[in-house]
Design a protein around this motif. Sequence first.
Motif, short mmCIF file in Angstrom:
data_model
loop_
_atom_site.label_atom_id
_atom_site.label_comp_id
_atom_site.label_asym_id
_atom_site.label_seq_id
_atom_site.Cartn_x
_atom_site.Cartn_y
_atom_site.Cartn_z
N ALA A 27 -31.27 7.29 20.00
CA ALA A 27 -31.76 6.06 19.38
C ALA A 27 -30.94 5.65 18.16
CB ALA A 27 -33.23 6.21 19.00
N ARG A 28 -30.06 6.53 17.68
CA ARG A 28 -29.19 6.26 16.52
C ARG A 28 -30.00 5.85 15.29
NH1 ARG A 28 -26.70 8.10 20.17
NH2 ARG A 28 -24.72 7.34 21.07
N LEU A 29 -31.11 6.56 15.05
CA LEU A 29 -31.94 6.24 13.89
C LEU A 29 -31.18 6.45 12.58
CD1 LEU A 29 -34.68 5.47 12.71
CD2 LEU A 29 -35.38 7.87 12.89
N GLY A 30 -30.23 7.40 12.55
CA GLY A 30 -29.44 7.65 11.35
C GLY A 30 -28.61 6.47 10.91
N SER A 31 -28.33 5.54 11.85
CA SER A 31 -27.53 4.36 11.49
C SER A 31 -28.31 3.38 10.62
CB SER A 31 -27.04 3.64 12.76
OG SER A 31 -28.14 3.14 13.50
N LEU A 32 -29.61 3.63 10.42
CA LEU A 32 -30.41 2.72 9.60
C LEU A 32 -29.84 2.61 8.18
CD1 LEU A 32 -32.99 0.98 9.40
CD2 LEU A 32 -34.24 3.06 8.79
N SER A 33 -29.24 3.69 7.70
CA SER A 33 -28.65 3.67 6.35
C SER A 33 -27.41 2.79 6.27
CB SER A 33 -28.29 5.10 5.92
OG SER A 33 -27.32 5.65 6.80
N ARG A 34 -26.84 2.42 7.43
CA ARG A 34 -25.63 1.58 7.45
C ARG A 34 -25.96 0.09 7.61
NH1 ARG A 34 -21.12 4.68 8.65
NH2 ARG A 34 -20.03 2.78 8.00
N ARG A 35 -27.22 -0.25 7.58
CA ARG A 35 -27.62 -1.65 7.73
C ARG A 35 -27.06 -2.48 6.58
NH1 ARG A 35 -31.48 1.15 5.19
NH2 ARG A 35 -32.62 0.18 3.45
N SER A 36 -26.95 -3.77 6.80
CA SER A 36 -26.51 -4.68 5.73
C SER A 36 -27.28 -5.98 5.83
CB SER A 36 -25.01 -4.96 5.85
OG SER A 36 -24.72 -5.77 6.97
N GLY A 37 -27.49 -6.62 4.70
CA GLY A 37 -28.20 -7.88 4.70
C GLY A 37 -27.50 -8.95 5.50
N ALA A 38 -26.14 -8.96 5.42
CA ALA A 38 -25.38 -9.97 6.15
C ALA A 38 -25.55 -9.80 7.65
CB ALA A 38 -23.90 -9.87 5.77
N CYS A 39 -25.51 -8.54 8.10
CA CYS A 39 -25.64 -8.28 9.55
C CYS A 39 -27.06 -8.58 10.02
CB CYS A 39 -25.26 -6.84 9.86
SG CYS A 39 -25.13 -6.49 11.62
N ILE A 40 -28.06 -8.25 9.21
CA ILE A 40 -29.44 -8.57 9.57
C ILE A 40 -29.60 -10.07 9.73
CG2 ILE A 40 -31.81 -8.60 8.69
CD1 ILE A 40 -31.26 -5.85 7.45
N ARG A 41 -29.01 -10.84 8.82
CA ARG A 41 -29.09 -12.30 8.92
C ARG A 41 -28.36 -12.81 10.16
NH1 ARG A 41 -28.57 -11.67 3.31
NH2 ARG A 41 -26.29 -11.92 3.42
N GLU A 42 -27.22 -12.17 10.47
CA GLU A 42 -26.45 -12.57 11.65
C GLU A 42 -27.26 -12.35 12.93
OE1 GLU A 42 -22.59 -10.98 14.17
OE2 GLU A 42 -22.74 -10.49 12.03
N LEU A 43 -27.85 -11.16 13.04
CA LEU A 43 -28.66 -10.86 14.21
C LEU A 43 -29.88 -11.77 14.29
CD1 LEU A 43 -28.60 -6.94 14.21
CD2 LEU A 43 -27.23 -8.48 15.62
N ALA A 44 -30.49 -12.03 13.14
CA ALA A 44 -31.68 -12.88 13.11
C ALA A 44 -31.34 -14.32 13.49
CB ALA A 44 -32.33 -12.84 11.74
N GLU A 45 -30.15 -14.79 13.08
CA GLU A 45 -29.73 -16.15 13.40
C GLU A 45 -29.62 -16.34 14.91
OE1 GLU A 45 -28.66 -20.09 12.92
OE2 GLU A 45 -29.46 -18.69 11.42
N PHE A 46 -29.00 -15.35 15.57
CA PHE A 46 -28.91 -15.40 17.03
C PHE A 46 -30.28 -15.15 17.65
CE2 PHE A 46 -28.19 -13.89 21.30
CZ PHE A 46 -27.13 -14.66 21.76
N GLY A 47 -31.00 -14.19 17.06
CA GLY A 47 -32.28 -13.78 17.63
C GLY A 47 -33.34 -14.85 17.61
N LYS A 48 -33.27 -15.78 16.66
CA LYS A 48 -34.33 -16.79 16.58
C LYS A 48 -34.33 -17.69 17.81
CE LYS A 48 -31.73 -20.32 13.99
NZ LYS A 48 -31.61 -21.01 12.69
N TYR A 49 -33.18 -17.79 18.49
CA TYR A 49 -33.14 -18.53 19.74
C TYR A 49 -33.41 -17.61 20.94
CZ TYR A 49 -31.09 -22.48 17.23
OH TYR A 49 -30.88 -23.53 16.36
N SER A 50 -32.75 -16.43 20.95
CA SER A 50 -32.92 -15.55 22.09
C SER A 50 -34.35 -15.02 22.18
CB SER A 50 -31.93 -14.38 22.03
OG SER A 50 -32.14 -13.58 20.89
N VAL A 51 -35.03 -14.87 21.03
CA VAL A 51 -36.41 -14.40 21.08
C VAL A 51 -37.28 -15.45 21.77
CG1 VAL A 51 -37.18 -15.35 18.85
CG2 VAL A 51 -38.25 -13.29 19.77
N GLY A 52 -36.97 -16.70 21.55
CA GLY A 52 -37.72 -17.74 22.24
C GLY A 52 -37.53 -17.66 23.74
N SER A 53 -36.29 -17.35 24.17
CA SER A 53 -36.01 -17.23 25.60
C SER A 53 -36.75 -16.03 26.19
CB SER A 53 -34.50 -17.09 25.83
OG SER A 53 -33.80 -18.22 25.35
#
Length: 457
Positions: free
Chosen positions: A204-230
């Motif tokens: 599950a790569r839970l250890g990668s949680l420490s490598r998260r970044s605000g910019a990447c979270i926003r990037e994923l969320a920007e795409f996700g706000k449309y794909s989640v609707g689909s």
Amino acid sequence: MTNHRFPKLYSYLGNNQFMSLAGNLAASGLGIISVSLLFRALPIREIGVWVFFITVVGLADSFRAGFLTTALIRACSGATPDRAREVTGSAWAIALGITGALGLLSLSAWLAVGRTADAETALLLRWFGVVLVATLPYFMASCVLQAEMRFDRILYIRLLSQGLFVLSIGVMMLTGTASLEKVVYCYVGASVVTSVMVLVLGWARLGSLSRRSGACIRELAEFGKYSVGSYVGSTMLRSSDSFVIKFMLGPAPLAVYNLAGRFMEIIEIPLRSFVATAMPALSAAYNQNRLGEVAHLLRKNAGMLTWAFVPATLGAWLLADLLIYVIGGAKYGDTEAANLLRMGMALAIIYPIDRFVGVTLDVLNQPRLNLYKVLLMLVVNVVGDVTALTIWPNIYGVALASLPTGIAGFTFGYLHLRRHLPLSLKSIMATGWDEGRALLARFLGKLVPAAASSKPR
């Protein structure tokens, strides 16, 4: 006999396409077995309650999957190791936030109305958040492993989670202790064991949680706000029939309708497998600006599956009564289930092209169009269901409403994708036929020499 006698054949069977197909086949096969056992172990009304429960849980899970699955795979495909860890850690942060929010919402609703609600609602509120937490680690592991194209490990995850559930139901039937509440216990228990396994193995790569970044979270969320609707829209599209039947006709007709729907797994098994293996390849080709390859991959996969669905559809149409008897038992022999299966399979012939059109719109960074497509189908389906049941209060009306729904979504997606890629229905079918023949020839070419070399000399 050892594997060394069949090196080419085992190499062929070990590729990503086959492992993805095997994973979906195992999950769907075990899913059908579990449904068959449940339909025999529980009364029809309790089956309807279970279907309602698992439908709502699936809707919530699709919200989580919609935000993350496509966005994670699209960002990780062809990425550097550091970038992949950042994307995975950011996806974990979003997943924890979504799961926590839905869990708190469920807990609040249970504290407010849970003790005075009807049986279906009480069961849902009591276990909704628990199920989402229990399934989170192995959900994340499946997303990460799909991005890494480790379909062998996805197969193990599915075998464990579904296998434990089936085993638990079988034990209850043998001991005569089956009940709806205990079925939920078994479902949660199987999910917890599977999640613990993937965490211990590090999949599950839970250890990668420490490598998260605000910019990447926003990037994923920007795409996700449309794909989640689909994703949510697609799940609501599949679930809308269940909700309409449950509230307009009751739990018993819902059980009959769901029994017929389970056999659509015949279609979903290869469809999910091809989509799972094609999505990373489509994403990598798009990220490297190879649009010609994107178009070819779509034509190849959608075309091959459409040709493969022709005999599958004919077979299911002819054997519908036998299939319903095998999965549900004699008590469903005089119901509408067999004819519902025939009606569903007749529409399934357009599913491969429709599904790959939607996936490719996401890959081309057009999730907005895919969302509009799904919402259009949802509106057409709900209006059609309610209208049909108002005029003709029978579950056949719901099945008939699927025809304009499927045609509307297919037409919308196909016409919009043609603005981005050179496509035609003729080219999809022609490419699929040629690629299918070539694939079969390669398989037979490896199978025959391998069998010949195994003979004693």
